[in-house]
Design a protein around this motif. Structure first.
Motif, PDB file in Angstrom:
ATOM      1  N   VAL A 261       0.870  -1.333  -0.131  1.00  0.00           N
ATOM      2  CA  VAL A 261      -0.245   0.111  -0.134  1.00  0.00           C
ATOM      3  C   VAL A 261       0.763   1.181  -0.088  1.00  0.00           C
ATOM      4  CG1 VAL A 261      -1.643   1.280   1.225  1.00  0.00           C
ATOM      5  CG2 VAL A 261      -2.041  -1.286   1.178  1.00  0.00           C
ATOM      6  N   ILE A 262       1.690   1.338   0.934  1.00  0.00           N
ATOM      7  CA  ILE A 262       2.689   2.408   0.846  1.00  0.00           C
ATOM      8  C   ILE A 262       3.462   2.436  -0.281  1.00  0.00           C
ATOM      9  CG2 ILE A 262       4.941   3.488   1.717  1.00  0.00           C
ATOM     10  CD1 ILE A 262       3.952   1.991   4.465  1.00  0.00           C
ATOM     11  N   PHE A 263       3.998   1.601  -1.068  1.00  0.00           N
ATOM     12  CA  PHE A 263       4.816   1.681  -2.285  1.00  0.00           C
ATOM     13  C   PHE A 263       3.849   2.045  -3.421  1.00  0.00           C
ATOM     14  CE2 PHE A 263       5.388  -0.367  -6.459  1.00  0.00           C
ATOM     15  CZ  PHE A 263       6.637  -0.181  -6.825  1.00  0.00           C
ATOM     16  N   PHE A 264       2.590   1.809  -3.303  1.00  0.00           N
ATOM     17  CA  PHE A 264       1.858   2.357  -4.513  1.00  0.00           C
ATOM     18  C   PHE A 264       1.479   3.486  -4.240  1.00  0.00           C
ATOM     19  CE2 PHE A 264       0.605  -2.442  -5.128  1.00  0.00           C
ATOM     20  CZ  PHE A 264       1.385  -2.427  -6.464  1.00  0.00           C
ATOM     21  N   LYS A 265       1.171   3.998  -2.891  1.00  0.00           N
ATOM     22  CA  LYS A 265       0.947   5.443  -2.773  1.00  0.00           C
ATOM     23  C   LYS A 265       2.077   6.275  -3.453  1.00  0.00           C
ATOM     24  CE  LYS A 265      -2.297   5.108   1.369  1.00  0.00           C
ATOM     25  NZ  LYS A 265      -2.571   5.181   2.547  1.00  0.00           N
ATOM     26  N   LYS A 266       3.238   6.025  -2.950  1.00  0.00           N
ATOM     27  CA  LYS A 266       4.602   6.885  -3.367  1.00  0.00           C
ATOM     28  C   LYS A 266       4.861   6.692  -4.993  1.00  0.00           C
ATOM     29  CE  LYS A 266       6.611   6.963   1.372  1.00  0.00           C
ATOM     30  NZ  LYS A 266       7.839   6.711   1.795  1.00  0.00           N
ATOM     31  N   ASN A 414      20.176  -5.645   2.254  1.00  0.00           N
ATOM     32  CA  ASN A 414      20.284  -4.793   3.481  1.00  0.00           C
ATOM     33  C   ASN A 414      20.636  -3.070   2.972  1.00  0.00           C
ATOM     34  OD1 ASN A 414      19.453  -6.402   5.441  1.00  0.00           O
ATOM     35  ND2 ASN A 414      21.468  -7.395   5.520  1.00  0.00           N
ATOM     36  N   MET A 415      20.171  -2.849   1.977  1.00  0.00           N
ATOM     37  CA  MET A 415      20.357  -1.473   1.281  1.00  0.00           C
ATOM     38  C   MET A 415      19.189  -0.752   1.038  1.00  0.00           C
ATOM     39  SD  MET A 415      23.523  -2.861  -1.242  1.00  0.00           S
ATOM     40  CE  MET A 415      24.088  -1.139  -1.801  1.00  0.00           C
ATOM     41  N   LEU A 416      18.146  -0.726   1.803  1.00  0.00           N
ATOM     42  CA  LEU A 416      17.106  -0.127   1.714  1.00  0.00           C
ATOM     43  C   LEU A 416      16.776   0.677   3.266  1.00  0.00           C
ATOM     44  CD1 LEU A 416      13.749  -0.721  -0.017  1.00  0.00           C
ATOM     45  CD2 LEU A 416      13.641  -0.572   2.387  1.00  0.00           C
ATOM     46  N   ASP A 417      16.392   2.062   3.221  1.00  0.00           N
ATOM     47  CA  ASP A 417      16.138   2.678   4.388  1.00  0.00           C
ATOM     48  C   ASP A 417      14.656   2.519   4.673  1.00  0.00           C
ATOM     49  OD1 ASP A 417      15.616   4.412   6.374  1.00  0.00           O
ATOM     50  OD2 ASP A 417      16.887   6.187   5.483  1.00  0.00           O
ATOM     51  N   LYS A 418      14.429   1.509   5.712  1.00  0.00           N
ATOM     52  CA  LYS A 418      13.119   1.184   6.095  1.00  0.00           C
ATOM     53  C   LYS A 418      12.137   2.607   6.334  1.00  0.00           C
ATOM     54  CE  LYS A 418      10.062  -2.405   7.923  1.00  0.00           C
ATOM     55  NZ  LYS A 418      10.042  -3.747   8.598  1.00  0.00           N
ATOM     56  N   THR A 419      13.000   3.178   7.432  1.00  0.00           N
ATOM     57  CA  THR A 419      12.292   4.544   8.145  1.00  0.00           C
ATOM     58  C   THR A 419      11.648   5.450   6.651  1.00  0.00           C
ATOM     59  OG1 THR A 419      13.740   4.161   9.984  1.00  0.00           O
ATOM     60  CG2 THR A 419      12.632   6.198   9.540  1.00  0.00           C
ATOM     61  N   ARG A 420      12.519   5.580   5.702  1.00  0.00           N
ATOM     62  CA  ARG A 420      12.259   6.279   4.759  1.00  0.00           C
ATOM     63  C   ARG A 420      11.240   5.754   3.897  1.00  0.00           C
ATOM     64  NH1 ARG A 420      16.650   9.495   1.007  1.00  0.00           N
ATOM     65  NH2 ARG A 420      16.453  10.986   2.980  1.00  0.00           N
ATOM     66  N   TYR A 421      11.110   4.480   3.751  1.00  0.00           N
ATOM     67  CA  TYR A 421      10.287   3.897   3.017  1.00  0.00           C
ATOM     68  C   TYR A 421       8.788   4.000   3.486  1.00  0.00           C
ATOM     69  CZ  TYR A 421       7.608   0.231   0.492  1.00  0.00           C
ATOM     70  OH  TYR A 421       6.679  -0.746  -0.160  1.00  0.00           O
ATOM     71  N   GLU A 422       8.646   3.963   4.805  1.00  0.00           N
ATOM     72  CA  GLU A 422       7.511   3.994   5.388  1.00  0.00           C
ATOM     73  C   GLU A 422       7.058   5.436   5.844  1.00  0.00           C
ATOM     74  OE1 GLU A 422       8.208   1.347   8.879  1.00  0.00           O
ATOM     75  OE2 GLU A 422       7.998  -0.255   7.885  1.00  0.00           O
TER      76      GLU A 422
END
Length: 433
Positions: A261-266, A414-422
């Motif tokens: 859901v977050i992915f498609f919103k962005k 491990n090259m994704l910033d989960k905080t920024r993603y969410e």
């Protein structure tokens, strides 16, 4: 009003104005020519003159950035990752995911098309034929990946060759070491910032470019061509949406554990931009910026996977080929059997890479697919009328698939910033649209 809302407004107004012009000109859908003298004048000087010129200038200005952006960003990424022992694994994961999603796309398309049967009862009286440009052989395809002249590759926009040269150049910088490597990395990082700033400047023209592109499209084709092939059109459209939300969303959740859901919103604004420009290359700068700043993908990953995906990942095109193959087989009353369907999946998946640099790639690869199962290539003439609009939708699916693979690969490494993603509070200064 935000730039995203301006682009949406430009899309809506472009469709409305285009349809109004179509009605005023009385366009003959078979030949896409106006009937009255006034309509012909409007078509020549207003639609094909003013609106088409502005729209093409906008697309050209975006494509202007593609080669420098891909080259600079890939050099930066490869220079940072060149000594990383996971670079081979990262590249392998990216390529495998692209091929797997393409195979899934065409298999889904053919399954739905066999069930719906869009070609049943179609009149096969053809008024035109289609002749596809020759596709390269397997040997030529592999040879064309490696550049003999990087300057020529950049001038011709041969993205596979540009990608190979950029990665080699970046790795060479990382292996040089010392002050030279540091200075070169700083130079390319600063150059990358300049190119991105240039992109932001050109993006201010997006609402006007999108408006002109859609006015020209709907003034030329209207909705008559869509209604003539409604069953085929809506079958392709349904599978495109099912793949975009169903398959991509499921893969994202299963392979990364992240919220679709977050992915498609962005990603929706990138998809809207891809839809309006109908060009993966023109959308590449926006997709790169969104993946890094909104989805939290490390630049080392997205600078490799997004340009590569824009070149070889064609899930939307594969869907069109799957439905079109079944449609043409049914229209000609030819049964290609299970073996034929498997051959289509294999051919279309490999062709997504093999014809990456060929103009009109969707129809070229479709001709290859039809020939692989002995279906008449002339059947392509049946679907050309609605292909332009469907091309806009499948471009949006293609760029969404590029971003999905980038997120999955980045999360696995491990090259994704989960905080920024969410984080749904996007920074307006870095938000590309």
């Amino acid at each position: 009003m935000s730039l995203t809302n301006k682009i949406l407004l430009g899309m809506v107004l472009g469709v409305i104005v285009g349809v109004v012009f179509n009605l005023i000109m009385g366009v003959d859908q078979a030949h896409q020519t106006a009937a009255s003298p006034l309509g012909q004048w409007l078509q020549v000087f207003v639609i094909n003159g003013l609106f088409d010129t502005i729209g093409q200038i906008f697309v050209a200005s975006l494509k202007l950035l593609v080669v420098p952006l891909v080259f600079v960003s890939l050099v930066c990424g490869a220079a940072s990752l060149g000594g990383h022992n996971r670079m081979g694994a990262l590249a392998t994961k990216t390529l495998v995911l692209y091929l797997v999603t393409t195979a899934m796309a065409i298999a889904l398309a053919m399954g739905v098309a066999v069930f719906i049967q869009p070609g049943a009862g179609v009149d096969m009286a053809l008024s035109s034929t289609y002749s596809a440009p020759p596709a390269p052989s397997i040997k030529e395809t592999f040879l064309d990946i490696f550049p003999s002249n990087p300057v020529q590759a950049m001038a011709e926009g041969n993205m596979l060759q540009v990608i190979v040269f950029s990665i080699l150049f970046g790795i060479a910088i990382s292996r040089t070491g010392g002050e030279i490597a540091l200075n070169m990395r700083n130079f390319f990082e600063h150059l990358n910032e300049v190119v991105l700033k240039m992109m932001m400047l050109l993006m201010q023209l997006a609402p006007y470019g999108v408006f002109c592109l859609l006015v020209k499209l709907f003034a030329s084709i209207g909705f008559g061509a869509i209604l003539d092939l409604a069953k085929y059109f809506f079958t392709v459209l349904f599978v495109l949406l099912l793949h975009a939300f169903g398959v991509y969303g499921t893969l994202l959740k299963l392979l990364s554990g992240l919220s679709p859901v977050i992915f498609f919103k962005k990603m929706w604004k990138v998809a809207v931009f891809a839809f309006s420009t109908s060009s993966s290359n023109a959308t590449l700068p926006v997709n790169l910026r969104t993946c890094e700043h909104d989805l939290g993908v490390d630049n080392k990953v997205c600078s490799f996977s997004i340009p590569l995906g824009a070149t070889i990942n064609m899930d939307g095109t594969a869907i069109m080929q799957g439905v079109a193959t079944v449609f043409i087989a049914q229209a000609y009353n030819i049964d290609i059997g299970i073996a034929g369907y498997l051959m289509v999946i294999l051919t279309a998946t490999l062709a997504s890479i093999g014809t990456a640099g060929v103009p009109s790639v969707g129809l070229v690869t479709l001709a290859m697919v039809l020939q692989s199962v002995n279906l008449p290539v002339e059947g392509i003439a049946l679907i050309i009328g609605v292909d332009r609009f469907l091309d806009m939708v499948r471009t949006a699916v293609n760029v969404t698939g590029d971003a999905v693979v980038s997120v999955i690969v980045a999360k696995s490494e491990n090259m994704l910033d989960k905080t920024r993603y969410e984080n749904m509070q996007l920074n307006a200064e870095v938000d590309p649209v």
